[in-house]
Design a protein around this motif. Structure first.
Motif, PDB file in Angstrom:
ATOM      1  N   VAL A 218      45.253  43.593  38.941  1.00  0.00           N
ATOM      2  CA  VAL A 218      44.633  42.280  38.805  1.00  0.00           C
ATOM      3  C   VAL A 218      45.538  41.335  38.024  1.00  0.00           C
ATOM      4  O   VAL A 218      45.705  40.153  38.384  1.00  0.00           O
ATOM      5  CB  VAL A 218      43.258  42.411  38.112  1.00  0.00           C
ATOM      6  N   ASN A 219      46.156  41.850  36.957  1.00  0.00           N
ATOM      7  CA  ASN A 219      47.041  41.008  36.156  1.00  0.00           C
ATOM      8  C   ASN A 219      48.278  40.595  36.952  1.00  0.00           C
ATOM      9  O   ASN A 219      48.757  39.451  36.840  1.00  0.00           O
ATOM     10  CB  ASN A 219      47.451  41.758  34.894  1.00  0.00           C
ATOM     11  N   THR A 220      48.796  41.496  37.776  1.00  0.00           N
ATOM     12  CA  THR A 220      49.955  41.166  38.610  1.00  0.00           C
ATOM     13  C   THR A 220      49.624  40.041  39.576  1.00  0.00           C
ATOM     14  O   THR A 220      50.432  39.134  39.793  1.00  0.00           O
ATOM     15  CB  THR A 220      50.410  42.413  39.384  1.00  0.00           C
ATOM     16  N   ARG A 221      48.446  40.110  40.138  1.00  0.00           N
ATOM     17  CA  ARG A 221      48.037  39.036  41.061  1.00  0.00           C
ATOM     18  C   ARG A 221      47.921  37.694  40.332  1.00  0.00           C
ATOM     19  O   ARG A 221      48.345  36.654  40.859  1.00  0.00           O
ATOM     20  CB  ARG A 221      46.709  39.393  41.721  1.00  0.00           C
ATOM     21  N   ALA A 222      47.374  37.714  39.115  1.00  0.00           N
ATOM     22  CA  ALA A 222      47.257  36.474  38.346  1.00  0.00           C
ATOM     23  C   ALA A 222      48.638  35.914  38.005  1.00  0.00           C
ATOM     24  O   ALA A 222      48.867  34.702  38.073  1.00  0.00           O
ATOM     25  CB  ALA A 222      46.447  36.723  37.077  1.00  0.00           C
ATOM     26  N   VAL A 223      49.580  36.792  37.662  1.00  0.00           N
ATOM     27  CA  VAL A 223      50.941  36.345  37.348  1.00  0.00           C
ATOM     28  C   VAL A 223      51.615  35.764  38.594  1.00  0.00           C
ATOM     29  O   VAL A 223      52.283  34.724  38.526  1.00  0.00           O
ATOM     30  CB  VAL A 223      51.767  37.508  36.769  1.00  0.00           C
ATOM     31  N   ASP A 224      51.436  36.455  39.729  1.00  0.00           N
ATOM     32  CA  ASP A 224      52.029  35.939  40.984  1.00  0.00           C
ATOM     33  C   ASP A 224      51.475  34.559  41.327  1.00  0.00           C
ATOM     34  O   ASP A 224      52.219  33.676  41.763  1.00  0.00           O
ATOM     35  CB  ASP A 224      51.742  36.915  42.130  1.00  0.00           C
ATOM     36  N   LEU A 225      50.190  34.391  41.139  1.00  0.00           N
ATOM     37  CA  LEU A 225      49.579  33.105  41.434  1.00  0.00           C
ATOM     38  C   LEU A 225      50.114  32.023  40.502  1.00  0.00           C
ATOM     39  O   LEU A 225      50.439  30.912  40.932  1.00  0.00           O
ATOM     40  CB  LEU A 225      48.062  33.211  41.310  1.00  0.00           C
ATOM     41  N   THR A 226      50.235  32.334  39.215  1.00  0.00           N
ATOM     42  CA  THR A 226      50.754  31.359  38.256  1.00  0.00           C
ATOM     43  C   THR A 226      52.191  30.979  38.577  1.00  0.00           C
ATOM     44  O   THR A 226      52.565  29.797  38.530  1.00  0.00           O
ATOM     45  CB  THR A 226      50.666  31.925  36.836  1.00  0.00           C
TER      46      THR A 226
ATOM     47  N   HIS B  68      39.413  28.314  41.226  1.00  0.00           N
ATOM     48  CA  HIS B  68      38.702  29.472  41.771  1.00  0.00           C
ATOM     49  C   HIS B  68      39.612  30.705  41.826  1.00  0.00           C
ATOM     50  O   HIS B  68      39.207  31.816  41.437  1.00  0.00           O
ATOM     51  CB  HIS B  68      38.173  29.143  43.165  1.00  0.00           C
ATOM     52  N   GLU B  69      40.841  30.508  42.305  1.00  0.00           N
ATOM     53  CA  GLU B  69      41.764  31.630  42.433  1.00  0.00           C
ATOM     54  C   GLU B  69      42.146  32.198  41.071  1.00  0.00           C
ATOM     55  O   GLU B  69      42.291  33.409  40.914  1.00  0.00           O
ATOM     56  CB  GLU B  69      43.014  31.189  43.185  1.00  0.00           C
ATOM     57  N   LEU B  70      42.331  31.337  40.076  1.00  0.00           N
ATOM     58  CA  LEU B  70      42.668  31.821  38.734  1.00  0.00           C
ATOM     59  C   LEU B  70      41.469  32.453  38.034  1.00  0.00           C
ATOM     60  O   LEU B  70      41.620  33.354  37.205  1.00  0.00           O
ATOM     61  CB  LEU B  70      43.208  30.664  37.894  1.00  0.00           C
ATOM     62  N   ARG B  71      40.271  31.967  38.360  1.00  0.00           N
ATOM     63  CA  ARG B  71      39.086  32.533  37.732  1.00  0.00           C
ATOM     64  C   ARG B  71      38.780  33.925  38.278  1.00  0.00           C
ATOM     65  O   ARG B  71      38.241  34.778  37.547  1.00  0.00           O
ATOM     66  CB  ARG B  71      37.899  31.600  37.985  1.00  0.00           C
ATOM     67  N   THR B  72      39.131  34.176  39.541  1.00  0.00           N
ATOM     68  CA  THR B  72      38.797  35.465  40.152  1.00  0.00           C
ATOM     69  C   THR B  72      39.409  36.645  39.401  1.00  0.00           C
ATOM     70  O   THR B  72      38.686  37.595  39.040  1.00  0.00           O
ATOM     71  CB  THR B  72      39.231  35.474  41.624  1.00  0.00           C
ATOM     72  N   PRO B  73      40.747  36.683  39.136  1.00  0.00           N
ATOM     73  CA  PRO B  73      41.279  37.842  38.401  1.00  0.00           C
ATOM     74  C   PRO B  73      40.717  37.960  36.992  1.00  0.00           C
ATOM     75  O   PRO B  73      40.531  39.076  36.481  1.00  0.00           O
ATOM     76  CB  PRO B  73      42.787  37.586  38.390  1.00  0.00           C
ATOM     77  N   LEU B  74      40.431  36.830  36.357  1.00  0.00           N
ATOM     78  CA  LEU B  74      39.842  36.903  35.019  1.00  0.00           C
ATOM     79  C   LEU B  74      38.437  37.501  35.076  1.00  0.00           C
ATOM     80  O   LEU B  74      38.062  38.316  34.218  1.00  0.00           O
ATOM     81  CB  LEU B  74      39.803  35.506  34.398  1.00  0.00           C
ATOM     82  N   ALA B  75      37.663  37.097  36.077  1.00  0.00           N
ATOM     83  CA  ALA B  75      36.311  37.652  36.218  1.00  0.00           C
ATOM     84  C   ALA B  75      36.357  39.137  36.540  1.00  0.00           C
ATOM     85  O   ALA B  75      35.549  39.931  36.021  1.00  0.00           O
ATOM     86  CB  ALA B  75      35.556  36.893  37.308  1.00  0.00           C
ATOM     87  N   VAL B  76      37.307  39.529  37.401  1.00  0.00           N
ATOM     88  CA  VAL B  76      37.438  40.954  37.741  1.00  0.00           C
ATOM     89  C   VAL B  76      37.835  41.754  36.511  1.00  0.00           C
ATOM     90  O   VAL B  76      37.304  42.857  36.254  1.00  0.00           O
ATOM     91  CB  VAL B  76      38.462  41.125  38.876  1.00  0.00           C
ATOM     92  N   SER B  77      38.768  41.237  35.726  1.00  0.00           N
ATOM     93  CA  SER B  77      39.193  41.939  34.506  1.00  0.00           C
ATOM     94  C   SER B  77      38.026  42.101  33.538  1.00  0.00           C
ATOM     95  O   SER B  77      37.834  43.170  32.931  1.00  0.00           O
ATOM     96  CB  SER B  77      40.333  41.177  33.827  1.00  0.00           C
ATOM     97  N   LYS B  78      37.254  41.037  33.369  1.00  0.00           N
ATOM     98  CA  LYS B  78      36.095  41.112  32.473  1.00  0.00           C
ATOM     99  C   LYS B  78      35.089  42.146  32.973  1.00  0.00           C
ATOM    100  O   LYS B  78      34.521  42.915  32.175  1.00  0.00           O
ATOM    101  CB  LYS B  78      35.440  39.737  32.369  1.00  0.00           C
ATOM    102  N   ALA B  79      34.854  42.162  34.295  1.00  0.00           N
ATOM    103  CA  ALA B  79      33.902  43.134  34.844  1.00  0.00           C
ATOM    104  C   ALA B  79      34.394  44.563  34.628  1.00  0.00           C
ATOM    105  O   ALA B  79      33.610  45.456  34.270  1.00  0.00           O
ATOM    106  CB  ALA B  79      33.693  42.863  36.330  1.00  0.00           C
ATOM    107  N   LEU B  80      35.706  44.797  34.834  1.00  0.00           N
ATOM    108  CA  LEU B  80      36.247  46.144  34.617  1.00  0.00           C
ATOM    109  C   LEU B  80      36.099  46.574  33.163  1.00  0.00           C
ATOM    110  O   LEU B  80      35.743  47.733  32.871  1.00  0.00           O
ATOM    111  CB  LEU B  80      37.719  46.167  35.032  1.00  0.00           C
ATOM    112  N   LEU B  81      36.376  45.649  32.256  1.00  0.00           N
ATOM    113  CA  LEU B  81      36.257  45.986  30.836  1.00  0.00           C
ATOM    114  C   LEU B  81      34.798  46.233  30.445  1.00  0.00           C
ATOM    115  O   LEU B  81      34.501  47.124  29.640  1.00  0.00           O
ATOM    116  CB  LEU B  81      36.857  44.866  29.987  1.00  0.00           C
TER     117      LEU B  81
END
Length: 368
Positions: A189-197, A155-168
């Motif tokens: 959004v990408n920074t948050r995804a990197v921090d989570l990874t 869920h946490e990894l899907r959230t930034p990807l979904a936000v990025s897709k919505a922005l695009l």
């Protein structure tokens, strides 16, 4: 492993019981026979004084004809009794083992909720059953935790990807998009995804204990963490105080620094909106060293405090700001503590806030 078929444990125990009973019967009958050979002829000579020495042999011959059939009958009875009684006794003795085997087969099939719960007084079988029940309980809790972790991580990894897709998608539909603002939001959004990874990778590495223990002074790590996070504390309007003497421990300097930084960061972020306070204390004890981080903040119930070490659990609202974290801070702290054979304790403070104490084994060569 494929093995050729053989006798069951019950059959082998039955044969062992019967064999032992037969051996005991043979020894008993042999003792009786020796006794009779020694005493019966002498008594016969005393009764019939005219009997010559050669008269002893008819007495022994008659005795053997009378004794042998009865001895054979006794041995046959002992054999039947040993086989039947041994089979029943072995079945009764092995009944707990059969229940343990059934529970093992259920566990191997994926049913971890089954428990043996063997009743009766303590013995080797019941100790084995209790140990197996405890293992199943821990395994079931671990599997449930891993499933929750996988679901939350997805869920946490899907959230930034979904936000990025919505922005695009919004930018693509906009005939005159603000490229600068779009890039800024995508960067966040990408920074948050990197921090989570990176947090997930750190959590995995810490749980593997793949480090060489070194001498580490927790008081120096506390000062370094406080100095590193001082700008964040100033922006949040919180004060950070460190105190305590040298606290030598054995472990990974990098992991223990990460542990300390996570605790101080968590204490700063989850604090009062204004005039918050964070206190970091190190202490050397006779049986180990302790690092305690406590902060002011909202009231936290003991039940909530007990769940804060689970991945993606937060004591306050899930605010996705630049310093809200990814919900793995205390989970990483617990994993690092466990990798160092330490204990982690979370206690709500009176008046609000949280007190977190990490206790680690002491460096045996370190002085107080």
């Amino acid at each position: 492993m494929d093995r050729p078929p053989g006798l069951s444990i019950r059959a082998r125990l039955t044969l062992s019981y019967a064999g032992f009973l037969m051996l005991a019967g043979v020894l008993l009958l042999a003792a009786v026979w020796v006794f009779l050979l020694r005493y019966v002829p002498e008594r016969a000579l005393l009764v019939n004084s005219d009997t010559t020495t050669g008269g002893v042999f008819p007495v022994r011959s008659n005795l053997l004809r009378v004794f042998a059939p009865r001895a054979a009958a006794v041995l046959a009875f002992l054999l039947v009794l040993g086989l039947v009684g041994g089979w029943l006794l072995a079945g009764r003795m092995l009944a707990p083992l059969a229940r343990i085997a059934d529970a093992t087969r259920l566990a191997s099939a994926g049913s971890l909720s089954h428990r043996i719960r063997l009743a009766g007084r303590g013995d080797e079988f019941r100790e084995l059953a209790d140990s197996f029940d405890g293992m199943l309980e821990r395994l079931e809790a671990h599997v449930a935790e891993q499933r929750r972790f996988a679901a939350n991580a997805s869920h946490e990894l899907r959230t930034p990807l979904a936000v990025s897709k919505a922005l695009l998608d919004v930018a693509r539909a906009d005939p005159d998009p603000d490229v600068g603002a779009l890039l800024d939001r995508l960067h966040a959004v990408n920074t948050r995804a990197v921090d989570l990874t990176e947090a997930l990778l750190l959590l995995s590495r810490a749980d593997q204990r793949s480090f060489t223990p070194e001498r580490v002074d927790l008081s120096l790590l506390a000062e370094e963490a406080a100095e590193t996070l001082l700008p964040l504390a100033e922006r949040r309007g919180a004060t950070v105080e460190t105190c305590g003497g040298p606290s030598p421990a054995l472990g990974s300097p990098a992991l223990l620094l990460q542990l300390t930084v996570n605790l101080v960061h968590n204490a700063i972020v989850h604090n009062l909106p204004e005039h918050g306070a964070v206190r970091v204390r190190t202490q050397a004890r006779p049986d180990g060293v302790a690092l305690t981080v406590e902060n002011t903040g909202e009231d936290i119930s003991p039940r909530l405090a007990a769940t804060l070490t689970e991945p993606f659990q937060r004591g306050t609202e899930r605010l996705h700001s630049d310093h809200a974290g990814v919900g793995l801070g205390l989970a990483i702290v617990e994993t690092i503590t466990r990798a160092h054979d330490g204990t982690l304790t979370l206690t709500p403070r009176a008046g609000g806030g949280l007190r977190v104490t990490v206790e680690l084994p002491r460096d045996p060569d370190g002085r107080p």
